[in-house]
Design an enzyme around this catalytic site. Structure first.
Site, short mmCIF file in Angstrom:
data_model
loop_
_atom_site.label_atom_id
_atom_site.label_comp_id
_atom_site.label_asym_id
_atom_site.label_seq_id
_atom_site.Cartn_x
_atom_site.Cartn_y
_atom_site.Cartn_z
N THR A 169 0.82 -1.18 -0.15
CA THR A 169 0.02 -0.11 0.13
C THR A 169 0.88 1.26 0.05
O THR A 169 1.90 1.31 0.40
CB THR A 169 -0.82 -0.19 1.24
OG1 THR A 169 -1.43 1.33 1.40
CG2 THR A 169 -0.11 -0.43 2.70
N TYR A 191 -1.90 0.25 10.25
CA TYR A 191 -1.93 -0.49 8.86
C TYR A 191 -0.82 -0.56 8.10
O TYR A 191 -0.27 -1.40 7.56
CB TYR A 191 -3.08 0.24 8.28
CG TYR A 191 -3.30 -0.38 6.76
CD1 TYR A 191 -3.66 -1.64 6.75
CD2 TYR A 191 -3.13 0.76 5.79
CE1 TYR A 191 -3.94 -2.20 5.11
CE2 TYR A 191 -3.28 0.14 4.37
CZ TYR A 191 -3.62 -1.15 4.09
OH TYR A 191 -3.79 -1.63 2.96
#
Ligand code: UDP
Length: 332
Positions: A117, A141
């Protein structure tokens, strides 16, 4: 030989399934169905309900289906949730990925493709970011994903596992033929939220901050169509099968759109002038996140088919409209 797709019943994974089916690849999906939907996986595709952290299960799937490559999508992806439940994120995204990688190594898997990501860059000062921009994630995250990148780098060195790391920018849109799309409730992402407003599923929406140092004062993101992203995975696998060495690739078009531009596009595509309120900035939002996307084009010959905000938004909207009637679940 078969490709194992973890998280294949989820948003991006289900588009991956469609892409690989179109090229006649043999696939098997492993999904715990915590956020995925069985109805997003075509009935001809074997779907195993289970956990990537269950090593005996993963190894039996690899053996039973003759798996020789893994595309790993299964993960928790809500950044604010990762702030309040970091250990849950490190368990799901990091510890279980370690088990999956171990199962892959022990089973002699050659090629592994990992969903990473743009969040690994954190609030990188330089724009656009390149793969050489130093990672500095600011959320659990982003950290949970970066740690998996590191494990794969080390596993490549130690055991010869060939790993491609794809760092996604803002994934949006839906299958152009209407077979899949973003289906999870409690959406927070901009395009999904705007489509919900346009279809009357919410009364309106907010723009989080209009005083950023950008041309119209709202944040800019590099939105990429989910089917172009799926194709980047397929090209990665082709590349590795032909002997190419895995690396880190940003998945982005190389240009961004502002929040205002996105909302305008959704209003235009839907013909609905839904209410929009201008509110405070959302904590942690950088003004601009755009990548060059040059490396992936050069290395894989990736040429996006849907690099057009109008198309991305129209596909997302079409899916949102049919979502009320779509059969999202089927018996497994
Ligand atoms: N955004 C917004 N209203 C919304 C949802 C998002 O103004 O209802 C903004 C958000 O502040 C950010 C951009 O849209 O500047 C993209 O946010 P999103 O959550 O889609 O993706 P992110 O870049 O945060 O991963």
């Amino acid at each position: 030989m078969t490709i194992l797709i973890t998280g294949g019943a989820g948003y991006i994974g289900s588009h991956m399934v469609l892409d690989l089916l179109a090229t006649n690849e043999k696939i098997v999906v492993l999904d715990d169905l915590s956020t995925g939907f069985t109805g997003l996986v075509p009935a001809i595709v074997p779907l195993v309900k289970g956990d990537i952290g269950d090593k005996p299960l993963v190894k039996s799937v690899i053996e039973n289906y003759g798996v020789n490559a893994i595309m790993h999508f299964a993960a928790k992806i809500v950044v604010p949730d990762s702030m309040t439940d970091p250990l849950g994120y490190y368990l799901n995204n990091t510890a279980k990925a370690r088990t999956l990688i171990e199962a892959a190594v022990e089973s002699g898997i050659k090629n592994f493709i990992f969903s990473s990501t743009a969040a690994v860059y954190g609030e990188a000062g330089e724009m656009p970011v390149t793969e050489n921009t130093p990672p500095a994630p600011v959320s659990p995250y982003g950290r949970s994903k970066l740690m998996v990148e590191w494990m794969l780098e080390d596993a490549a060195r130690a055991y010869g596992l060939n790993a491609m790391v794809l760092r996604y920018f803002n994934v949006a849109g839906a299958d152009h033929a209407g077979r899949s799309g973003q289906s999870t409730p409690r959406a927070t992402h901009l395009i999904k939220t705007a489509c919900e407003a346009a279809t009357g599923k919410r009364n309106g929406m907010s723009v989080f901050g209009t005083d950023y140092d950008t041309p119209d004062g709202t944040c800019i993101r590099d939105y990429i169509h989910v089917s172009d992203l799926a194709r980047a995975h397929r090209l990665s696998l082709d590349f590795m099968r032909a002997g190419g060495k895995g690396t880190v690739l940003n998945c982005a078009y190389g240009h961004g759109s502002s929040v205002m531009e996105v909302i305008k596009a959704v209003k235009q595509a839907s013909g609905v002038d839904f209410p929009v309120s201008l509110t405070e900035r959302r904590a942690g939002d950088p003004p601009e996140v755009v990548a060059t996307g040059e490396k992936i084009r050069a290395l894989l010959g990736w040429a996006p088919a849907f690099d057009d905000l109008g198309v991305i938004v129209a596909d997302a909207l079409a899916w949102e409209k049919q979502l009320a009637t779509a059969a999202l679940n089927r018996p497994v």
